[in-house]
Enzyme design. Structure first.
Site, PDB file in Angstrom:
ATOM      1  N   ARG A   1     -34.118  44.080 -49.338  1.00 26.24           N
ATOM      2  CA  ARG A   1     -34.600  42.789 -49.722  1.00 26.24           C
ATOM      3  C   ARG A   1     -34.676  42.610 -51.358  1.00 26.24           C
ATOM      4  O   ARG A   1     -35.382  43.642 -51.771  1.00 26.24           O
ATOM      5  CB  ARG A   1     -35.929  42.523 -49.032  1.00 26.24           C
ATOM      6  CG  ARG A   1     -36.655  41.075 -49.611  1.00 26.24           C
ATOM      7  CD  ARG A   1     -37.683  41.272 -50.545  1.00 26.24           C
ATOM      8  NE  ARG A   1     -38.522  40.104 -50.873  1.00 26.24           N
ATOM      9  CZ  ARG A   1     -39.184  39.860 -51.973  1.00 26.24           C
ATOM     10  NH1 ARG A   1     -39.329  40.716 -52.791  1.00 26.24           N
ATOM     11  NH2 ARG A   1     -39.822  38.798 -52.149  1.00 26.24           N
TER      12      ARG A   1
ATOM     13  N   THR B   1     -44.970  35.789 -60.802  1.00 21.78           N
ATOM     14  CA  THR B   1     -45.386  36.814 -59.927  1.00 21.78           C
ATOM     15  C   THR B   1     -45.685  35.695 -58.587  1.00 21.78           C
ATOM     16  O   THR B   1     -46.159  34.728 -58.759  1.00 21.78           O
ATOM     17  CB  THR B   1     -46.578  37.489 -60.388  1.00 21.78           C
ATOM     18  OG1 THR B   1     -47.759  36.521 -60.714  1.00 21.78           O
ATOM     19  CG2 THR B   1     -46.225  38.381 -61.719  1.00 21.78           C
ATOM     20  N   GLY B   2     -45.618  36.868 -57.303  1.00 23.81           N
ATOM     21  CA  GLY B   2     -46.049  36.212 -56.384  1.00 23.81           C
ATOM     22  C   GLY B   2     -44.747  35.756 -55.451  1.00 23.81           C
ATOM     23  O   GLY B   2     -44.086  36.576 -55.495  1.00 23.81           O
TER      24      GLY B   2
ATOM     25  N   THR C   1     -41.022  45.071 -61.029  1.00 21.12           N
ATOM     26  CA  THR C   1     -41.730  45.224 -59.596  1.00 21.12           C
ATOM     27  C   THR C   1     -41.371  46.131 -58.826  1.00 21.12           C
ATOM     28  O   THR C   1     -40.076  46.445 -58.934  1.00 21.12           O
ATOM     29  CB  THR C   1     -41.670  43.686 -59.249  1.00 21.12           C
ATOM     30  OG1 THR C   1     -42.642  43.494 -57.969  1.00 21.12           O
ATOM     31  CG2 THR C   1     -40.281  43.265 -58.701  1.00 21.12           C
TER      32      THR C   1
ATOM     33  N   SER D   1     -48.032  48.131 -57.859  1.00 21.84           N
ATOM     34  CA  SER D   1     -47.135  47.036 -57.629  1.00 21.84           C
ATOM     35  C   SER D   1     -45.806  47.062 -58.627  1.00 21.84           C
ATOM     36  O   SER D   1     -45.038  46.118 -58.611  1.00 21.84           O
ATOM     37  CB  SER D   1     -47.884  45.541 -58.119  1.00 21.84           C
ATOM     38  OG  SER D   1     -47.888  45.650 -59.306  1.00 21.84           O
TER      39      SER D   1
ATOM     40  N   THR E   1     -46.338  42.298 -59.593  1.00 20.52           N
ATOM     41  CA  THR E   1     -45.161  42.600 -60.646  1.00 20.52           C
ATOM     42  C   THR E   1     -45.830  42.453 -61.869  1.00 20.52           C
ATOM     43  O   THR E   1     -47.091  41.986 -61.804  1.00 20.52           O
ATOM     44  CB  THR E   1     -44.433  41.228 -60.265  1.00 20.52           C
ATOM     45  OG1 THR E   1     -43.762  41.073 -58.991  1.00 20.52           O
ATOM     46  CG2 THR E   1     -43.200  41.130 -61.305  1.00 20.52           C
TER      47      THR E   1
HETATM   48  N1  ASP Z   1     -42.385  38.144 -56.916  1.00 17.56           N
HETATM   49  C1  ASP Z   1     -42.192  39.421 -56.604  1.00 17.56           C
HETATM   50  C2  ASP Z   1     -41.247  39.298 -55.381  1.00 17.56           C
HETATM   51  O1  ASP Z   1     -41.233  38.450 -54.666  1.00 17.56           O
HETATM   52  C3  ASP Z   1     -43.474  40.203 -56.140  1.00 17.56           C
HETATM   53  C4  ASP Z   1     -44.597  39.807 -56.839  1.00 17.56           C
HETATM   54  O2  ASP Z   1     -44.496  38.994 -57.889  1.00 17.56           O
HETATM   55  O3  ASP Z   1     -45.861  39.841 -56.436  1.00 17.56           O
HETATM   56  O4  ASP Z   1     -40.617  40.419 -55.178  1.00 17.56           O
END
Ligand code: ASP
Length: 371
Positions: free
Chosen positions: A248, A271-272, A238, A93, A220
């Site tokens: 993106r 994160t998320g 990340t 990740s 991340t």
């Molecule tokens: N927040 C990060 C993103 O949307 C990904 C993650 O944290 O899992 O790129």
């Protein structure tokens, strides 16, 4: 700006955050020597910051805390910590071996903020460098800018002496990408009836089949620290959303979204689902809540409530009418108080203090699971 004004501003902002100033000092190298009584030094991060990686004997938060308490600059210590994950080929990740975009190319995002120096740097959609956090710091230190993207970010990294590689995929990340490719039509534009749905469904199916861990579909590391002088910094790095549309950019490299630090108040990172965070600029919101006196947990909860209130599109809601995605915030104030908060139960965060490293549960806004 004169020192006098800075000092007055500083006292105003720290008083609002309930902090006690012991002796504001002259600034060395432009960095305010912020002395705050009763600071408990701490490093916090997403849960992966307390996993042993790459055969090492220290986790990210442990290493960052050890370096920081030995006198290393807080941001340098945090970046040393997250480098452990960026360089681990099995950590899919972050950094090298991160899951690639829809064309099989690993594109990395990262940001960092230095509270005392009031400086920041970030890179987005960067290809070919294993440690984007270091490039983000180079942007902070060597340019007048806060964010470099894509080819320009890579060219800058080359100019700064970073090694540029053709492909950051590992065997593992490429195999997973090929599996996803085999299952889907490679079109990612929003069409709830067909392709976007298929993209999501196949991604989620791969999680259920145990091919990808849920936290790695997104995935991340955010890491924040405060030392005994009350100096606060943060970094987020990340590979972003797996199989994303090339180009993106998520929340991680965007100041105020994936990371925000105010040297007199605190730090927050995430994160998320980055899109939910970008829409609400939650890290900024959280730090502002703390400036008004909120505890890290309450400040984080406010951000989650904001996301929930602003999530109204049907495709983003589950059968209970609630957000169908996970998102977490890691929050630290200038006294070393901290919290992890998450939209749903089950998320964890990492912390290292004088008491050693720990993995703690995040406080959840909603019960159950996103789906
Ligand atoms: N927040 C990060 C993103 O949307 C990904 C993650 O944290 O899992 O790129």
């Amino acid at each position: 700006m004169s020192k006098k004004i800075r000092r007055r501003d500083f006292i105003r902002s720290t008083a609002a955050a309930g902090l006690v100033l012991s002796s504001p000092k002259a600034f060395k190298g432009g960095a305010p020597a912020v002395l705050i009584q009763g600071v408990k030094p701490a490093v916090i991060s997403s849960a992966n910051g307390n996993h042993f990686k790459n055969g090492g004997n220290e986790t990210c938060v442990q290493k960052a805390f050890r370096l920081m308490t030995a006198g290393t600059d807080v941001l340098d210590a945090l970046i040393e910590g997250v480098n452990i994950l960026e360089l681990d080929p099995e950590e899919d990740s972050v950094g090298y071996g991160g899951l690639p975009n829809a064309e099989g190319v690993v594109q990395l995002d990262s940001s960092c903020m230095h509270g005392p120096k009031k400086r920041a740097g970030a890179v987005a959609a960067l290809e070919g460098v294993r440690t984007p956090s270091r490039v983000a710091k180079a942007v902070m230190e060597n340019t007048d800018h806060h964010l470099l993207v894509g080819h320009g970010a890579q060219q800058f990294a080359r100019d700064m002496g970073f090694t540029i590689e053709d492909d950051l995929n590992t065997k593992h990340s490429r195999e997973l990408w090929l599996e996803w490719k085999r299952r889907t039509d490679p079109s990612h534009y929003l069409d709830p009836k067909s392709r976007a749905e298929l993209w999501r469904r196949e991604g989620l199916k791969m999680i259920r089949e145990g091919l990808i861990r849920e936290e790695h579909f997104y995935g991340t590391i955010n890491c924040d620290g405060v030392n005994s002088k009350g100096e606060i910094c943060g970094v987020t790095t990340t590979s972003g959303l797996s199989w994303k549309i090339p180009g993106r950019v998520g929340d991680s490299p965007i100041l105020g979204a994936g990371l925000y630090v105010d040297g007199a108040v605190g730090a927050a990172g995430s994160t998320g689902r980055g899109e939910a965070n970008l829409y609400n600029l939650c890290s900024f919101l959280i730090v502002e809540e703390m400036r008004r006196g909120a505890h890290p947990k309450d400040a984080g909860m406010e951000a989650l409530r904001r996301i929930k209130a602003n999530t109204i599109e049907k495709r983003l809601l589950n059968s209970r009418g609630l957000p169908n995605f996970g998102i977490n915030f890691y929050v630290l104030n200038a006294r070393g108080e901290h919290a992890g908060v998450s939209m749903y139960e089950g998320a964890k965060y990492a912390v290292c203090t004088d008491a050693g490293p720990q993995t703690l549960p995040c406080e959840a806004l909603l019960q159950g699971k996103p789906d």
